[in-house]
Design an enzyme around this catalytic site. Structure first.
Site, short mmCIF file in Angstrom:
data_model
loop_
_atom_site.label_atom_id
_atom_site.label_comp_id
_atom_site.label_asym_id
_atom_site.label_seq_id
_atom_site.Cartn_x
_atom_site.Cartn_y
_atom_site.Cartn_z
N CYS A 93 -23.71 53.82 90.72
CA CYS A 93 -23.63 52.42 90.28
C CYS A 93 -24.56 51.50 91.06
O CYS A 93 -25.08 50.53 90.51
CB CYS A 93 -22.19 51.91 90.36
SG CYS A 93 -21.41 52.06 91.97
N HIS A 164 -17.41 49.45 93.05
CA HIS A 164 -18.38 49.57 91.97
C HIS A 164 -19.37 48.41 92.02
O HIS A 164 -18.99 47.26 92.26
CB HIS A 164 -17.63 49.56 90.63
CG HIS A 164 -18.50 49.79 89.44
ND1 HIS A 164 -19.24 50.95 89.27
CD2 HIS A 164 -18.74 49.03 88.34
CE1 HIS A 164 -19.89 50.88 88.13
NE2 HIS A 164 -19.61 49.72 87.55
#
Length: 227
Positions: A93, A164
């Site tokens: 990510c 994330h």
């Protein structure tokens, strides 16, 4: 699913990473130390993207599912040159957020290298195909792994990472949230070069407001390099 070593939210390491990928030294990744107007003034200008690192809590996952169900019913139009890709590599990510940040800002010069080659190779592909292309890109994998190991905390591949990265960019006057875990880009309303920093900060605050008992948020920005 292929698993990479997670990137640290360390601006020095991320700056070194984008330069290794071919981004001009005129640009760097910078800490955003606060989201209030007075602290936002400290961010070097121009600011081309915000990068948010946040915990994937149960509250957030519930919001993400509801958001998906709501938006999939609407046929939203996006600029043809909005670069969006899915994430199919576990812990990629950070790299995906950096790609989204750079690829959607034409002012950010990219020299010949891993990133430019990837963007040219995937220009006509779908978001899903771009995600698969990254998964198979050995040069990108090698560069990511090399820089990930330079982070302050070398998390092992098998560790469960619950944080994330996403990118926030201004594309043709619309503030976009670009998250490779989502099926499509998310619009957050109008913005401009003059208001982007405050508008992006507002979106970051909304993420934080959904998890008022959570403190594990980090905000970074893609900015002009400090002299």
């Amino acid at each position: 699913m292929l698993t990479w070593t997670p990137l640290e939210s360390n601006p020095e390491v991320l700056t070194k990473y984008i330069h290794k990928l071919g981004v001009s030294p005129a640009w760097s990744v910078t800490d955003v130390i606060g989201l209030e107007d007075d602290t936002l003034e400290w961010i070097p200008r121009p600011v081309k993207a915000f990068i948010l690192l946040f915990p994937c809590s149960e509250t957030y996952e519930k919001h993400r599912a509801e958001e998906h169900d709501r938006i999939k019913e609407v046929e939203e139009q996006h600029p043809e040159d909005l670069f969006y890709m899915r994430q199919f590599t576990h812990n990629a990510c950070g790299t995906v957020a950096l790609i989204h940040s750079v690829a959607n800002n034409k002012e950010v010069d990219i020299d010949r290298g891993v990133l430019k080659d990837f963007l040219e190779k995937t220009a006509s592909l779908s978001p899903e195909e771009r995600g698969r292309a990254l998964e198979k890109d050995e040069k990108f994998t090698a560069d990511h792994e090399a820089l990930a190991q330079e982070g302050q905390t070398n998390a092992a591949n098998h560790e469960k990472v619950i944080h994330h990265f996403i990118a926030l960019v201004n594309k043709e006057g619309t503030l976009y949230e670009l998250d490779g875990r989502k099926s499509f880009p998310i619009k957050h309303g109008p913005t401009s070069e003059e208001t982007f920093v405050k508008d992006a900060a507002k979106v970051c605050k909304e993420f934080m407001a959904r998890d008022p008992n959570e403190v594990r948020f980090t905000v970074l920005a893609l900015t002009a390099a400090q002299q």
